[in-house]
Motif scaffolding. Structure first.
Motif, PDB file in Angstrom:
ATOM      1  N   GLU A 521       0.846  -1.190   0.000  1.00 60.95           N
ATOM      2  CA  GLU A 521       0.000   0.000   0.000  1.00 60.95           C
ATOM      3  C   GLU A 521       0.881   1.239   0.000  1.00 60.95           C
ATOM      4  OE1 GLU A 521      -2.047  -0.630   3.655  1.00 60.95           O
ATOM      5  OE2 GLU A 521      -3.718  -1.699   2.715  1.00 60.95           O
ATOM      6  N   LEU A 522       0.332   2.335  -0.478  1.00 56.66           N
ATOM      7  CA  LEU A 522       1.039   3.604  -0.404  1.00 56.66           C
ATOM      8  C   LEU A 522       1.031   4.105   1.040  1.00 56.66           C
ATOM      9  CD1 LEU A 522      -0.383   5.378  -3.580  1.00 56.66           C
ATOM     10  CD2 LEU A 522       1.841   4.266  -3.348  1.00 56.66           C
ATOM     11  N   LYS A 523       2.107   4.724   1.447  1.00 58.46           N
ATOM     12  CA  LYS A 523       2.178   5.308   2.780  1.00 58.46           C
ATOM     13  C   LYS A 523       1.406   6.632   2.767  1.00 58.46           C
ATOM     14  CE  LYS A 523       5.422   7.031   6.279  1.00 58.46           C
ATOM     15  NZ  LYS A 523       4.796   6.295   7.378  1.00 58.46           N
ATOM     16  N   ILE A 524       0.410   6.763   3.654  1.00 55.57           N
ATOM     17  CA  ILE A 524      -0.376   7.998   3.718  1.00 55.57           C
ATOM     18  C   ILE A 524       0.471   9.075   4.386  1.00 55.57           C
ATOM     19  CG2 ILE A 524      -2.458   9.111   4.615  1.00 55.57           C
ATOM     20  CD1 ILE A 524      -3.832   6.390   4.526  1.00 55.57           C
ATOM     21  N   THR A 525       0.882  10.056   3.625  1.00 60.89           N
ATOM     22  CA  THR A 525       1.773  11.099   4.139  1.00 60.89           C
ATOM     23  C   THR A 525       1.136  12.480   4.130  1.00 60.89           C
ATOM     24  OG1 THR A 525       2.754  11.316   1.920  1.00 60.89           O
ATOM     25  CG2 THR A 525       3.890   9.887   3.490  1.00 60.89           C
ATOM     26  N   HIS A 526      -0.136  12.576   3.786  1.00 59.70           N
ATOM     27  CA  HIS A 526      -0.776  13.893   3.740  1.00 59.70           C
ATOM     28  C   HIS A 526      -1.968  13.957   4.680  1.00 59.70           C
ATOM     29  CE1 HIS A 526      -3.459  11.632   1.032  1.00 59.70           C
ATOM     30  NE2 HIS A 526      -4.367  12.548   1.306  1.00 59.70           N
ATOM     31  N   GLN A 527      -2.274  15.176   5.093  1.00 58.32           N
ATOM     32  CA  GLN A 527      -3.476  15.486   5.850  1.00 58.32           C
ATOM     33  C   GLN A 527      -4.226  16.601   5.118  1.00 58.32           C
ATOM     34  OE1 GLN A 527      -2.623  16.331   9.997  1.00 58.32           O
ATOM     35  NE2 GLN A 527      -1.016  14.775  10.084  1.00 58.32           N
ATOM     36  N   TYR A 528      -5.399  16.933   5.632  1.00 56.77           N
ATOM     37  CA  TYR A 528      -6.221  17.985   5.027  1.00 56.77           C
ATOM     38  C   TYR A 528      -6.544  19.065   6.057  1.00 56.77           C
ATOM     39  CZ  TYR A 528      -7.345  14.147   1.766  1.00 56.77           C
ATOM     40  OH  TYR A 528      -7.290  13.084   0.892  1.00 56.77           O
ATOM     41  N   LEU A 529      -6.632  20.285   5.577  1.00 57.54           N
ATOM     42  CA  LEU A 529      -7.245  21.371   6.330  1.00 57.54           C
ATOM     43  C   LEU A 529      -8.467  21.828   5.543  1.00 57.54           C
ATOM     44  CD1 LEU A 529      -4.193  23.576   7.402  1.00 57.54           C
ATOM     45  CD2 LEU A 529      -5.475  21.966   8.819  1.00 57.54           C
ATOM     46  N   LEU A 530      -9.631  21.664   6.139  1.00 56.08           N
ATOM     47  CA  LEU A 530     -10.875  22.127   5.515  1.00 56.08           C
ATOM     48  C   LEU A 530     -11.197  23.486   6.123  1.00 56.08           C
ATOM     49  CD1 LEU A 530     -12.836  18.761   5.826  1.00 56.08           C
ATOM     50  CD2 LEU A 530     -11.336  19.518   3.966  1.00 56.08           C
ATOM     51  N   VAL A 531     -11.133  24.512   5.299  1.00 57.23           N
ATOM     52  CA  VAL A 531     -11.282  25.889   5.779  1.00 57.23           C
ATOM     53  C   VAL A 531     -12.668  26.399   5.407  1.00 57.23           C
ATOM     54  CG1 VAL A 531     -10.359  28.240   5.706  1.00 57.23           C
ATOM     55  CG2 VAL A 531      -8.809  26.268   5.474  1.00 57.23           C
ATOM     56  N   TYR A 532     -13.480  26.672   6.425  1.00 55.31           N
ATOM     57  CA  TYR A 532     -14.832  27.189   6.216  1.00 55.31           C
ATOM     58  C   TYR A 532     -14.944  28.613   6.754  1.00 55.31           C
ATOM     59  CZ  TYR A 532     -16.600  22.482   5.191  1.00 55.31           C
ATOM     60  OH  TYR A 532     -16.830  21.245   4.629  1.00 55.31           O
ATOM     61  N   GLN A 533     -15.806  29.389   6.114  1.00 52.19           N
ATOM     62  CA  GLN A 533     -16.125  30.727   6.597  1.00 52.19           C
ATOM     63  C   GLN A 533     -17.599  30.754   6.986  1.00 52.19           C
ATOM     64  OE1 GLN A 533     -15.196  33.821   3.806  1.00 52.19           O
ATOM     65  NE2 GLN A 533     -15.291  35.431   5.327  1.00 52.19           N
ATOM     66  N   ALA A 534     -17.885  31.213   8.195  1.00 50.18           N
ATOM     67  CA  ALA A 534     -19.279  31.296   8.645  1.00 50.18           C
ATOM     68  C   ALA A 534     -19.949  32.489   7.992  1.00 50.18           C
ATOM     69  CB  ALA A 534     -19.330  31.431  10.160  1.00 50.18           C
ATOM     70  N   ARG A 535     -21.223  32.350   7.668  1.00 49.68           N
ATOM     71  CA  ARG A 535     -21.960  33.459   7.046  1.00 49.68           C
ATOM     72  C   ARG A 535     -23.384  33.510   7.585  1.00 49.68           C
ATOM     73  NH1 ARG A 535     -22.807  31.293   0.805  1.00 49.68           N
ATOM     74  NH2 ARG A 535     -23.478  29.180   1.289  1.00 49.68           N
TER      75      ARG A 535
END
Length: 535
Positions: A521-535
């Motif tokens: 398997e590929l080594k998971i080396t990334h993460q995510y930042l989910l950037v939301y703006q409140a409205r």
């Protein structure tokens, strides 16, 4: 001889030889017609004049230049030099990718590969996919063949290939690029070289291809009208709106599932787009479409785009207007399972322990220069600190901040998120899980907890605050669960939240050579930042 700075060059009309002190394009249209302008632009392009110079010379923008090229050649190309002489038969010092972040500083120019067809993918991508998920003699299908990148790699690697495109001009260009005979000693493992079968066709209706007859699908669809590929071609997906594209790519997914053998893989490169300074998660939506067609997800690779680090003028603009340059695409690797699970089925396993919440300030010592693209690569030792620096400086500077760490290890949990009635301009939720979890219920519990915290925060906070969710993909047995995609999908209907950015964050992990193709398997080396703006 005077330099251009010393003397202003006055352009001359190629049809009447009249010098034009104003836009040459307007003069040509007024006196010689639109067709004459197209001819003049194409002559300049063939002579090697750059796109920016053509724009200034004729007073046209890039879209107008694209239109002239597409209408004249039937496809979108950046140059007309034709197929050049072959200087090398394979990439130098090639190693298969072993992690989930693929980054190719050089596009790749071996054999007949070149970057003149706008939007074609780097040949390193199909080369990696073909080597990992097929063997010599297997049948590889690409139904968005473009300039023939996948077909060229399949031929070089001893795979059979069916190469399809809805644009006849692309089919002709692919045949040009396939006009070579590789040395028989190039790949000892490929006992035979197969000539690809190239034809005009529609990915939504793969007539002539039998059920369960394809070993691997490897394709890069056009999407979101970012690049126009053809003119007046019925069924061209590059001319569709987002909603229309998702409907039509659903038909592609169904046909892909039909023609693929059980256990076969389907690799699709897709990206996001931006509207009104906010992200439309087209990549995650496309992944959802293929999952609903019956596929399971084996890997989710991030393709990083280079040369997106902005400096000077653009760096200042990135800070002033708080935007990031899109610098990533997704490469999901789907699998057609031999025995599809019912739609509502879930992996079995022990119930997840209840999720606990911890509030504490993230470690931040000093500020470095901020990142300006959607891919952030940090040194492993400074990873968390540099990530926090960018989040706080961009979205929480001079605001009250709350940071939540989600943890599934404890068996006790508060009745509700410990936010109280505190107002916070930035809510930072760190919702990372281990790379491998026992069951689907673990993921579902995490997503439920995230939604509860978000809803509580929205109840007591004014508009224009920022919500950041840090998360990662996880493995459940032999398949991958795309946590970021799941969270984005779960929040799509929340009218109070506006998805501003999807950021990929990774350490500067050095890839090691794979022991053998497709073995690990590929080594998971990334993460995510989910950037939301409140409205």
């Amino acid at each position: 001889m005077l330099s251009l700075k010393q003397k202003k060059i006055i352009p001359q009309c190629p049809f009447c030889n009249k010098k034009c002190r104003r836009a040459l394009g307007r003069h040509i249209i007024s006196n010689h017609g639109q067709e004459a302008l197209s001819q003049a632009v194409l002559r300049a392009k063939s002579a090697g004049v750059s796109d920016s110079q053509i724009g200034k010379l004729f007073g046209i923008n890039f879209r107008q230049l694209e239109k002239i090229i597409i209408e004249s050649y039937g496809m979108n190309v950046s140059g007309f030099s034709g197929v050049r002489a072959i200087r090398q038969w394979e990439p130098k010092n090639f190693r298969e990718e072993t992690t989930t972040v693929w980054s190719f500083k050089q596009r790749g120019g071996w054999v007949t590969h070149n970057g003149q067809y706008r939007g074609n993918w780097s040949p390193y991508i199909p080369r990696n996919v073909i080597l990992k998920y097929s063997k010599p003699g297997d049948v590889v299908l690409d139904y968005f063949i473009g300039s023939g990148t996948t077909a060229v790699e399949a031929k070089l690697l001893g795979r059979k290939c069916i190469a399809i495109d809805i644009n006849p001009a692309c089919v002709a260009l692919t045949r040009e690029h396939l006009n070579f005979t590789p040395p028989v000693t190039l790949f000892p493992s490929a006992d035979k070289i197969y000539e690809p079968e190239v034809m005009v066709g529609d990915a939504r209706c793969l007539r002539g291809i039998n059920d369960s007859s394809i070993d691997l699908i490897c394709a890069h669809p056009p999407y979101a009208g970012i690049i126009k590929y053809g003119s007046g071609i019925e069924g061209d997906l590059s001319n569709l709106t987002i909603d229309e594209f998702l409907i039509e790519i659903g038909k592609v997914a169904q046909e892909s599932h039909r023609v693929l053998k059980p256990g076969g893989k389907c690799a699709i490169l897709i990206g996001d787009t931006r509207r009104q300074k906010h992200i439309l998660p087209l990549g995650f939506q496309t992944i959802d479409v293929f999952l609903k067609a019956g596929f399971r997800l084996k890997e989710l690779v991030i393709k990083r785009q280079h040369n997106c680090k902005t400096t000077g003028f653009w760096y200042d603009k990135s800070l002033k207007y708080n935007f990031l340059l899109l610098a990533h695409e997704y490469l999901p690797i789907f699998e057609k399972v031999a025995m599809p699970l019912p739609v509502m089925a879930r992996e079995t396993g022990s119930l997840v322990d209840k999720v606990t919440y911890t509030i504490k300030k993230p470690p931040v010592k000093k500020f470095n220069e901020l990142e300006t693209s959607t891919v952030w690569i940090f040194p492993e030792k400074e990873f968390e600190e540099r990530l926090n620096q960018n989040v706080i400086k961009r979205y929480g500077d001079k605001k009250r901040r709350l940071t939540f760490y989600l943890n599934s290890l404890s068996r006790t949990t508060p009745d509700s998120a410990p936010l109280g009635r505190q107002k916070a301009g930035l809510l930072f939720i760190k919702a990372n899980l281990p790379e491998r979890v026992e069951s689907q219920e673990t993921v579902e519990q995490y997503i439920k907890s995230v939604k509860e915290i978000v809803q509580h925060w929205l109840s007591f906070n004014i508009a224009d605050g920022f919500l950041i969710i840090q998360t990662n993909d996880v493995r459940i047995k032999e398949y991958l669960e795309p946590m970021a995609k799941d969270i984005v999908t779960s929040l799509l209907d929340n009218q109070r939240l506006w998805l501003k950015e999807i950021v990929i964050v990774a350490g500067d992990y050095q890839s090691e050579a794979s022991p053998e193709s497709g073995a690990v398997e590929l080594k998971i080396t990334h993460q995510y930042l989910l950037v939301y703006q409140a409205r």
